[in-house]
Write a protein that holds these residues in place. Structure first.
Motif, mmCIF file in Angstrom:
data_model
loop_
_atom_site.group_PDB
_atom_site.id
_atom_site.type_symbol
_atom_site.label_atom_id
_atom_site.label_comp_id
_atom_site.label_asym_id
_atom_site.label_seq_id
_atom_site.Cartn_x
_atom_site.Cartn_y
_atom_site.Cartn_z
ATOM 1 N N THR A 19 2.149 19.952 3.406
ATOM 2 C CA THR A 19 1.644 18.927 2.490
ATOM 3 C C THR A 19 2.597 17.745 2.395
ATOM 4 O O THR A 19 2.191 16.582 2.494
ATOM 5 N N GLY A 20 3.885 18.033 2.211
ATOM 6 C CA GLY A 20 4.859 16.950 2.083
ATOM 7 C C GLY A 20 4.916 16.072 3.314
ATOM 8 O O GLY A 20 5.052 14.846 3.212
ATOM 9 N N ALA A 21 4.800 16.686 4.487
ATOM 10 C CA ALA A 21 4.847 15.917 5.730
ATOM 11 C C ALA A 21 3.632 15.005 5.851
ATOM 12 O O ALA A 21 3.746 13.846 6.259
ATOM 13 N N LYS A 22 2.455 15.515 5.498
ATOM 14 C CA LYS A 22 1.254 14.685 5.582
ATOM 15 C C LYS A 22 1.305 13.543 4.569
ATOM 16 O O LYS A 22 0.916 12.406 4.875
ATOM 17 N N LEU A 23 1.787 13.831 3.363
ATOM 18 C CA LEU A 23 1.916 12.767 2.367
ATOM 19 C C LEU A 23 2.927 11.721 2.828
ATOM 20 O O LEU A 23 2.695 10.512 2.705
ATOM 21 N N GLY A 24 4.053 12.185 3.359
ATOM 22 C CA GLY A 24 5.086 11.256 3.815
ATOM 23 C C GLY A 24 4.613 10.381 4.951
ATOM 24 O O GLY A 24 4.861 9.168 4.970
ATOM 25 N N MET A 25 3.909 10.971 5.916
ATOM 26 C CA MET A 25 3.434 10.189 7.052
ATOM 27 C C MET A 25 2.314 9.240 6.626
ATOM 28 O O MET A 25 2.195 8.127 7.150
ATOM 29 N N ALA A 26 1.487 9.664 5.667
ATOM 30 C CA ALA A 26 0.441 8.772 5.161
ATOM 31 C C ALA A 26 1.058 7.550 4.485
ATOM 32 O O ALA A 26 0.576 6.419 4.653
ATOM 33 N N MET A 27 2.132 7.751 3.737
ATOM 34 C CA MET A 27 2.810 6.621 3.104
ATOM 35 C C MET A 27 3.467 5.725 4.150
ATOM 36 O O MET A 27 3.512 4.505 3.995
ATOM 37 N N GLN A 28 3.963 6.329 5.225
ATOM 38 C CA GLN A 28 4.531 5.511 6.297
ATOM 39 C C GLN A 28 3.455 4.614 6.902
ATOM 40 O O GLN A 28 3.697 3.430 7.163
ATOM 41 N N ALA A 29 2.260 5.160 7.119
ATOM 42 C CA ALA A 29 1.172 4.348 7.670
ATOM 43 C C ALA A 29 0.858 3.177 6.741
ATOM 44 O O ALA A 29 0.624 2.048 7.195
ATOM 45 N N MET A 30 0.853 3.432 5.431
ATOM 46 C CA MET A 30 0.588 2.357 4.473
ATOM 47 C C MET A 30 1.673 1.284 4.543
ATOM 48 O O MET A 30 1.388 0.082 4.534
ATOM 49 N N GLU A 31 2.924 1.722 4.643
ATOM 50 C CA GLU A 31 4.022 0.752 4.702
ATOM 51 C C GLU A 31 4.011 -0.029 6.014
ATOM 52 O O GLU A 31 4.323 -1.228 6.032
ATOM 53 N N GLU A 32 3.639 0.628 7.107
ATOM 54 C CA GLU A 32 3.543 -0.091 8.379
ATOM 55 C C GLU A 32 2.439 -1.145 8.313
ATOM 56 O O GLU A 32 2.564 -2.234 8.886
ATOM 57 N N ALA A 33 1.354 -0.833 7.615
ATOM 58 C CA ALA A 33 0.281 -1.817 7.441
ATOM 59 C C ALA A 33 0.807 -3.041 6.698
ATOM 60 O O ALA A 33 0.508 -4.187 7.061
ATOM 61 N N LYS A 34 1.605 -2.797 5.673
ATOM 62 C CA LYS A 34 2.182 -3.902 4.906
ATOM 63 C C LYS A 34 3.129 -4.725 5.770
ATOM 64 O O LYS A 34 3.094 -5.957 5.764
ATOM 65 N N HIS A 35 3.979 -4.036 6.537
ATOM 66 C CA HIS A 35 4.904 -4.753 7.419
ATOM 67 C C HIS A 35 4.134 -5.623 8.412
ATOM 68 O O HIS A 35 4.496 -6.774 8.662
ATOM 69 N N PHE A 36 3.092 -5.050 8.991
ATOM 70 C CA PHE A 36 2.327 -5.766 10.014
ATOM 71 C C PHE A 36 1.717 -7.047 9.460
ATOM 72 O O PHE A 36 1.903 -8.133 10.017
ATOM 73 N N ILE A 37 1.012 -6.943 8.348
ATOM 74 C CA ILE A 37 0.289 -8.116 7.858
ATOM 75 C C ILE A 37 1.249 -9.160 7.289
ATOM 76 O O ILE A 37 1.043 -10.368 7.453
ATOM 77 N N VAL A 38 2.323 -8.719 6.645
ATOM 78 C CA VAL A 38 3.273 -9.674 6.072
ATOM 79 C C VAL A 38 4.064 -10.377 7.172
ATOM 80 O O VAL A 38 4.218 -11.608 7.158
ATOM 81 N N LEU A 39 4.558 -9.620 8.137
ATOM 82 C CA LEU A 39 5.356 -10.232 9.197
ATOM 83 C C LEU A 39 4.487 -11.131 10.075
ATOM 84 O O LEU A 39 4.917 -12.219 10.483
ATOM 85 N N ARG A 40 3.265 -10.709 10.345
ATOM 86 C CA ARG A 40 2.354 -11.555 11.122
ATOM 87 C C ARG A 40 2.108 -12.877 10.403
ATOM 88 O O ARG A 40 2.163 -13.958 11.010
ATOM 89 N N THR A 41 1.854 -12.811 9.101
ATOM 90 C CA THR A 41 1.605 -14.028 8.332
ATOM 91 C C THR A 41 2.840 -14.917 8.284
ATOM 92 O O THR A 41 2.748 -16.146 8.407
#
Length: 400
Positions: free
Chosen positions: A170-192
């Motif tokens: 459970t912890g691994a899936k939650l952690g990786m899901a949060m990583q995906a969310m943070e990567e989405a933020k990095h992508f859109i902010v850095l692209r902009t």
């Protein structure tokens, strides 16, 4: 006496190895480079035809288009309304709120993080500051280097999302899901940010091949290449640009996130969830090493951009390799060579290249993996030490 003799013997062996390596390296390196460069465009085209990611470098977006309504209503709105269980139901014992949020200032007094970052990324004042701080050639170089990371964030978003169903616990899936969310933020902010500054660039074939090979690798190889290698590279480059005008507002928080992502494999390994055969299998170790072969041409593709900024390209990649090699060994995802041997080999490579093809820069054997005064800001180094451990002790000194 014996210690001195052993030390002298080791020095003699190193000197002989350097001389032998140089004699072989000087004629062989250009031949190997030309052969690879002849094959590289075709390799990239084949990967593009069968890409698993659907990411289009030219448009800086995924196949299917921008879908701005979904960005606004399903991504940005989700972040704006991201509530914390520690505040809403503190009796549950879930610790997901910062001290500031628990003090009650988050919802009313603070703008959501994504809004703050997007405001920075679209500020004309920041653009003017950026243009005033750097020459056109320097801005061009920053664009190429940061675009490498910007496109890399798109691949990190894809790769981390594919690892959510793969990791166990459970912890691994939650952690990786949060990583995906943070990567989405990095992508859109850095692209902009890059588009606003007018410095968004494509990536080279070497980078495209690396990212696509990582995205299509088997799960544990994907975890190694993304969370051990590419995220380590990201921490190094964000630390490098932490004080650059127009970038300083965002790369610090990016570094904070990436350091946490690098820590995921360590925590996962400590839970005993990386199979022994993945760690010890010669086939797996060789496959992990093979994934990184495009890094060699990538170094030389981006070397002119480092140099345009007065940065030491070999030193940058040497420090990254130092982190990656030790971290990979510690989390049970080693390559073909043990960390110390890989570091020694890469040092020989960098020294041989410099001596053979840039003799004006060669001033005797140098350790390209060592931290030097001014390389890394102390607060960022302390954060990385929490993740990578004490591997930095032998590497040098941080700045204040």
């Amino acid at each position: 006496m014996n210690d001195r003799q052993d030390s002298a013997s080791a020095s003699d062996r190193m000197a002989r190895r350097q001389r032998l390596g140089l004699r072989v390296f000087r004629p062989a390196a250009p031949l190997v480079a030309r052969a690879y460069r002849a094959l590289e465009p075709g390799w990239a085209r084949r990967l593009q035809r069968k890409s698993v990611t659907g990411y289009e470098v030219g448009s800086y977006s995924f196949h299917g288009g921008e879908l701005e309504t979904l960005i606004g209503r399903n991504y940005e709105k989700s972040l704006r309304n991201l509530w914390k269980a520690e505040i809403q139901a503190p009796y549950l014992g879930i610790r997901d709120a910062s001290k500031l949020e628990k003090a009650g200032s988050s919802a009313e007094a603070e703008v959501a993080e994504v809004d703050r970052l997007m405001e920075i990324a679209t500020s004309e004042d920041v653009r003017r500051d950026f243009e005033a701080a750097f020459t056109p050639a320097e801005r061009e170089a920053i664009g190429w280097l940061m675009s490498l990371i910007g496109h890399g964030e798109a691949y990190a978003l894809y790769t981390s999302s594919t690892l959510v169903p793969v990791v166990q616990g459970t912890g691994a899936k939650l952690g990786m899901a949060m990583q995906a969310m943070e990567e989405a933020k990095h992508f859109i902010v850095l692209r902009t940010l890059l588009k606003t500054l007018g410095i968004d660039k494509p990536i080279t074939d070497s980078a495209y091949i690396l990212f696509e090979k990582v995205a299509s690798a088997s799960p544990y190889r994907r975890l190694f290449a993304m969370n051990v290698v590419i995220e380590s590279f990201a921490t190094t480059i964000f630390a490098q640009f932490a004080d650059y005008a127009a970038l300083e507002h965002v790369v610090g928080v990016f570094h904070q996130d990436e350091a946490r992502h690098v820590g995921f494999p360590r925590n996962y390994a400590q839970a005993g969830l990386i199979p022994e055969k993945v760690t010890t299998s010669r086939r797996e170790r060789a496959a992990r090493t093979a994934l990184l072969l495009p890094v060699f041409p990538l170094i030389f593709d981006y070397k002119p951009h480092f140099e345009a900024l007065g940065l030491d390209c070999f030193g940058f990649f040497g420090r990254t390799i130092y982190k990656v090699a030790h971290h990979a060994d510690r989390v049970g995802l080693p390559g073909t060579l043990p960390a110390d041997e890989l570091i020694s080999t890469m040092n020989l490579f960098f020294n041989a290249w410099t001596q053979a093809f840039e003799p004006e820069r060669f001033q005797g054997y140098r350790d390209y993996t060592a931290l030097r005064e001014g390389d890394v800001r102390r607060d960022l180094l302390e954060r990385e030490t929490e993740v990578f451990g004490d591997i930095f002790e032998a590497a040098g000194t941080a700045t204040g």
